[in-house]
Design an enzyme around this catalytic site. Structure first.
Site, short mmCIF file in Angstrom:
data_model
loop_
_atom_site.label_atom_id
_atom_site.label_comp_id
_atom_site.label_asym_id
_atom_site.label_seq_id
_atom_site.Cartn_x
_atom_site.Cartn_y
_atom_site.Cartn_z
N PRO A 64 9.60 8.99 -0.48
CA PRO A 64 9.79 7.77 0.32
C PRO A 64 9.26 6.50 -0.33
CG PRO A 64 8.93 9.57 1.66
CD PRO A 64 8.87 10.03 0.24
N THR A 86 2.74 4.87 -1.51
CA THR A 86 2.46 6.11 -2.22
C THR A 86 2.98 5.95 -3.65
OG1 THR A 86 4.56 7.02 -1.45
CG2 THR A 86 2.62 7.50 -0.13
N ASP A 98 0.87 -1.18 0.00
CA ASP A 98 0.00 0.00 0.00
C ASP A 98 0.90 1.22 0.00
OD1 ASP A 98 -2.00 1.85 0.28
OD2 ASP A 98 -2.44 1.39 2.38
#
EC number: 2.5.1.16
Length: 283
Positions: free
Chosen positions: A164, A159, A157
């Site tokens: 990051p 980004t 899950d």
């Protein structure tokens, strides 16, 4: 009265804007800038660096499809790993399966977890208090590289592959994930909107093709992830999990005893039917 809008500029030639009816939280952490605001259509919205991550209104589509599809396709998943998911929505859905005995959730940013508990409790719905959940604050890539545990299902899950989240789209990361899966394990990944971000899906499918006995993707339409349906990468050491029959899915879903707002066994099967432009992104 003047209106305030947030414009998401994730793509070079396309943007979407959301009206801010009330700003509830705005703070910069070590990793990114977090905002939570109220919107008349979507309820509370979480953004990271002004890119929509999840909303109160439509999060159920994303979270249901990234958990129930692999868990029910597997049929006997007991150990689930979530990479990311700091808002708790993914853990919420995975833990709805009584057959799941243990969920490890690895989130890089403790700030996301803390403010999600306070400002977005409707997403986690108590998941952080479930004794089956082990919350690890760590870099997901580092955890995957170092772990010696085995998991039946891994949910990435992440980004988008900037900042990051970038390391979670690499061949090295996927290689470590393949090693951490059980012999019939399944990994699913967030691969963006393929009409707008086709390279994401192509890169993941190229890696999965070499790592797994079966690889593909499936689709779901989530209103705030603009630009078309979102793709979820699928990799499995099992050649049969993706083709489990509708009848078996219906039995497993009934046995699970859970109610869903988007996922159904029929939607599960249909989500793997890919339009031509998506198929063309496969290497």
């Amino acid at each position: 009265m003047s209106e305030t809008w947030i414009t998401e500029r994730l793509h070079d030639h396309y943007a979407q804007s959301l009206r801010v009816d009330e700003m509830l939280y705005d703070s910069k952490t070590e990793h990114q800038r977090l905002k939570v605001f109220q919107n008349g259509t979507f309820g509370r919205i979480l953004t990271l660096d002004d890119v929509v991550q999840t909303t109160e209104g439509d999060n159920f589509i994303y979270h249901e499809m990234l958990t129930h599809v692999p868990i029910l396709a597997h049929g006997a998943a007991k150990r689930v790993l979530i990479i990311g998911g700091g808002d708790g929505g993914m853990a919420r859905e995975a833990l709805r399966h009584a057959s799941v005995e243990h969920v490890t959730m690895v989130e890089i940013d403790a700030g996301v977890v803390d403010f999600s508990k306070e400002y977005l409790p409707m997403l986690s719905q108590g998941a952080f208090d479930d004794p089956r959940l082990n919350l690890v604050i760590n870099d997901g890539a580092a955890f995957m590289r170092e772990t010696d545990q085995k998991f039946d299902v891994i949910v990435v899950d992440s980004t988008d592959p900037i900042g990051p989240g970038e390391v979670l789209f690499t061949n090295t990361f996927y290689g470590h994930a393949a090693r951490a899966l059980t012999d019939d394990g399944i990994i699913v990944t967030q691969n963006g909107v393929p009409f707008m971000q086709g390279d994401e899906l192509t890169g993941t499918m190229r890696a999965f093709k070499t790592l797994f006995a079966d690889h593909s993707c499936y689709l779901a339409t989530i209103p705030t992830y603009a630009g078309g349906p979102m793709a979820f990468g699928w990799g499995s050491h099992s050649k049969s999990a993706r083709t489990v029959s509708l009848a078996d899915l219906e039995k497993r879903f009934a046995a699970a005893g859970i109610e869903t707002d988007y996922y159904t066994p029929e939607v599960h099967k249909a989500a793997f039917a890919l339009p031509g432009y998506v198929k063309k992104l496969f290497p």
